[in-house]
Scaffold this motif. Structure first.
Motif, PDB file in Angstrom:
ATOM      1  N   THR A   1      21.672   8.700   9.584  1.00  0.00           N
ATOM      2  CA  THR A   1      21.296   9.879   8.388  1.00  0.00           C
ATOM      3  C   THR A   1      20.055  10.454   8.658  1.00  0.00           C
ATOM      4  O   THR A   1      19.469   8.867   9.930  1.00  0.00           O
ATOM      5  N   SER A   2      20.036  11.066   8.386  1.00  0.00           N
ATOM      6  CA  SER A   2      18.350  12.173   8.671  1.00  0.00           C
ATOM      7  C   SER A   2      17.116  11.277   8.375  1.00  0.00           C
ATOM      8  O   SER A   2      17.592  10.798   7.005  1.00  0.00           O
ATOM      9  N   VAL A   3      15.793  10.903   8.120  1.00  0.00           N
ATOM     10  CA  VAL A   3      14.705  10.446   7.671  1.00  0.00           C
ATOM     11  C   VAL A   3      15.258  11.770   6.132  1.00  0.00           C
ATOM     12  O   VAL A   3      14.760  11.532   5.599  1.00  0.00           O
ATOM     13  N   THR A   4      14.915  13.106   6.229  1.00  0.00           N
ATOM     14  CA  THR A   4      15.701  14.279   4.888  1.00  0.00           C
ATOM     15  C   THR A   4      16.046  13.284   3.824  1.00  0.00           C
ATOM     16  O   THR A   4      15.596  13.095   2.985  1.00  0.00           O
ATOM     17  N   GLU A   5      17.761  12.703   5.098  1.00  0.00           N
ATOM     18  CA  GLU A   5      18.722  12.061   3.802  1.00  0.00           C
ATOM     19  C   GLU A   5      18.531  10.872   2.966  1.00  0.00           C
ATOM     20  O   GLU A   5      18.190  10.826   1.822  1.00  0.00           O
TER      21      GLU A   5
ATOM     22  N   ILE B   1      12.962  17.707   2.415  1.00  0.00           N
ATOM     23  CA  ILE B   1      13.238  16.687   2.116  1.00  0.00           C
ATOM     24  C   ILE B   1      12.564  17.209   0.312  1.00  0.00           C
ATOM     25  O   ILE B   1      13.415  16.899  -0.395  1.00  0.00           O
ATOM     26  N   ALA B   2      11.051  18.222   0.434  1.00  0.00           N
ATOM     27  CA  ALA B   2      11.385  18.517  -1.335  1.00  0.00           C
ATOM     28  C   ALA B   2      12.093  19.494  -1.674  1.00  0.00           C
ATOM     29  O   ALA B   2      12.756  19.593  -2.231  1.00  0.00           O
TER      30      ALA B   2
ATOM     31  N   ILE C   1       1.066  -1.432  -0.125  1.00  0.00           N
ATOM     32  CA  ILE C   1       0.137  -0.060   0.425  1.00  0.00           C
ATOM     33  C   ILE C   1       0.183   1.371  -0.611  1.00  0.00           C
ATOM     34  O   ILE C   1       0.311   2.147   0.018  1.00  0.00           O
ATOM     35  N   GLY C   2       2.022   1.111  -0.141  1.00  0.00           N
ATOM     36  CA  GLY C   2       2.812   2.482  -0.615  1.00  0.00           C
ATOM     37  C   GLY C   2       4.041   2.556   0.561  1.00  0.00           C
ATOM     38  O   GLY C   2       4.329   4.029   1.510  1.00  0.00           O
ATOM     39  N   GLY C   3       4.273   1.071   1.733  1.00  0.00           N
ATOM     40  CA  GLY C   3       4.133   2.376   3.031  1.00  0.00           C
ATOM     41  C   GLY C   3       5.931   2.207   2.443  1.00  0.00           C
ATOM     42  O   GLY C   3       6.715   1.264   2.121  1.00  0.00           O
ATOM     43  N   VAL C   4       7.047   3.048   3.170  1.00  0.00           N
ATOM     44  CA  VAL C   4       8.200   3.156   2.829  1.00  0.00           C
ATOM     45  C   VAL C   4       8.737   3.338   4.896  1.00  0.00           C
ATOM     46  O   VAL C   4       9.047   4.149   5.625  1.00  0.00           O
ATOM     47  N   PRO C   5      10.437   2.527   5.039  1.00  0.00           N
ATOM     48  CA  PRO C   5      10.541   2.027   6.123  1.00  0.00           C
ATOM     49  C   PRO C   5      11.563   2.694   6.329  1.00  0.00           C
ATOM     50  O   PRO C   5      12.381   3.573   5.838  1.00  0.00           O
ATOM     51  N   ILE C   6      11.464   4.099   7.659  1.00  0.00           N
ATOM     52  CA  ILE C   6      12.436   4.736   8.051  1.00  0.00           C
ATOM     53  C   ILE C   6      13.181   3.636   8.871  1.00  0.00           C
ATOM     54  O   ILE C   6      12.586   3.583  10.377  1.00  0.00           O
ATOM     55  N   ASP C   7      14.080   3.661   8.617  1.00  0.00           N
ATOM     56  CA  ASP C   7      14.981   4.105  10.065  1.00  0.00           C
ATOM     57  C   ASP C   7      16.359   4.796  10.757  1.00  0.00           C
ATOM     58  O   ASP C   7      16.469   5.635  10.526  1.00  0.00           O
ATOM     59  N   ARG C   8      15.037   4.792  12.465  1.00  0.00           N
ATOM     60  CA  ARG C   8      15.235   6.380  12.850  1.00  0.00           C
ATOM     61  C   ARG C   8      16.859   5.804  13.957  1.00  0.00           C
ATOM     62  O   ARG C   8      17.395   6.870  14.127  1.00  0.00           O
ATOM     63  N   ASN C   9      17.593   4.987  13.557  1.00  0.00           N
ATOM     64  CA  ASN C   9      18.425   4.587  14.824  1.00  0.00           C
ATOM     65  C   ASN C   9      19.972   4.506  13.316  1.00  0.00           C
ATOM     66  O   ASN C   9      21.106   4.778  14.263  1.00  0.00           O
ATOM     67  N   LYS C  10      19.785   5.051  12.278  1.00  0.00           N
ATOM     68  CA  LYS C  10      20.549   5.303  10.996  1.00  0.00           C
ATOM     69  C   LYS C  10      21.140   6.639  11.281  1.00  0.00           C
ATOM     70  O   LYS C  10      20.675   7.603  12.075  1.00  0.00           O
TER      71      LYS C  10
END
Length: 182
Positions: free
Chosen positions: A86-90, A125-126, A75-84
């Protein structure tokens, strides 16, 4: 889900499909507001399906385990790893760079509760991915979901966020008391 089925479900629920300016863009960030109800997600997904496209959304990587990973990806989910490191933006700029088509929906309020100041991650992000922002809305007053316009970030963050927020004046959230407009 087919366009026809999504439109039918929305119509049976009393909702209209509003304008969809910019939905054909291969890459964009979709600013979705107001976000005041748990119903925003299914209505937004049905709207995007009804106009024949798929919007991706962010979800914690922790939720990507079997069998939920199959559902969320479908359904279009994109996993975000907050422990990385890199930032969510990156992480999202990297997603935009590696895909030919990527439309990412983000609720700038970040919560369903009333907030004075929006989170600016969608904007950065944009800006960094060099993609436009679609100003999408879910108006419970009119029972209509749509896209108001295409916005191109200039880099003047405060002025741009103010301009973006003005587009949402007069739109009613599912819980109107939880949406603070300018």
């Amino acid at each position: 889900m087919s366009k026809w089925l999504s439109r039918t479900i929305l119509r049976l629920a009393g909702w209209k499909v509003g304008p969809a300016e910019g939905a054909e863009l291969p890459k964009c960030v979709i600013c979705v507001a107001p976000h005041t109800s748990n119903w925003d997600f299914p209505i937004g997904k049905l709207f995007y399906s009804a106009i024949g496209t798929t919007a991706h959304f962010l979800i914690k990587k922790d939720w990507f385990f079997f069998p939920f990973n199959l559902l969320f990806r479908s359904i279009g989910g994109v996993p975000i790893d907050r422990n990385k490191r890199t930032s969510v933006t990156e992480q999202m700029v990297a997603e935009f760079n590696r895909r030919d088509r990527f439309q990412l929906a983000i609720t700038p309020e970040g919560t369903r509760k009333p907030v004075e100041e929006w989170k600016k991650g969608f904007y950065f992000i944009a800006l960094e991915a060099k993609v436009p922002i679609l100003l999408a809305y879910i108006d419970y007053g009119k029972k209509e979901a749509g896209i108001k316009t295409i916005f191109y970030p200039t880099g003047n963050v405060e002025e741009d966020i103010y301009t973006i927020r003005t587009h949402y004046r007069g739109i009613k959230g599912g819980k109107p008391e939880n949406f603070i407009s300018i």
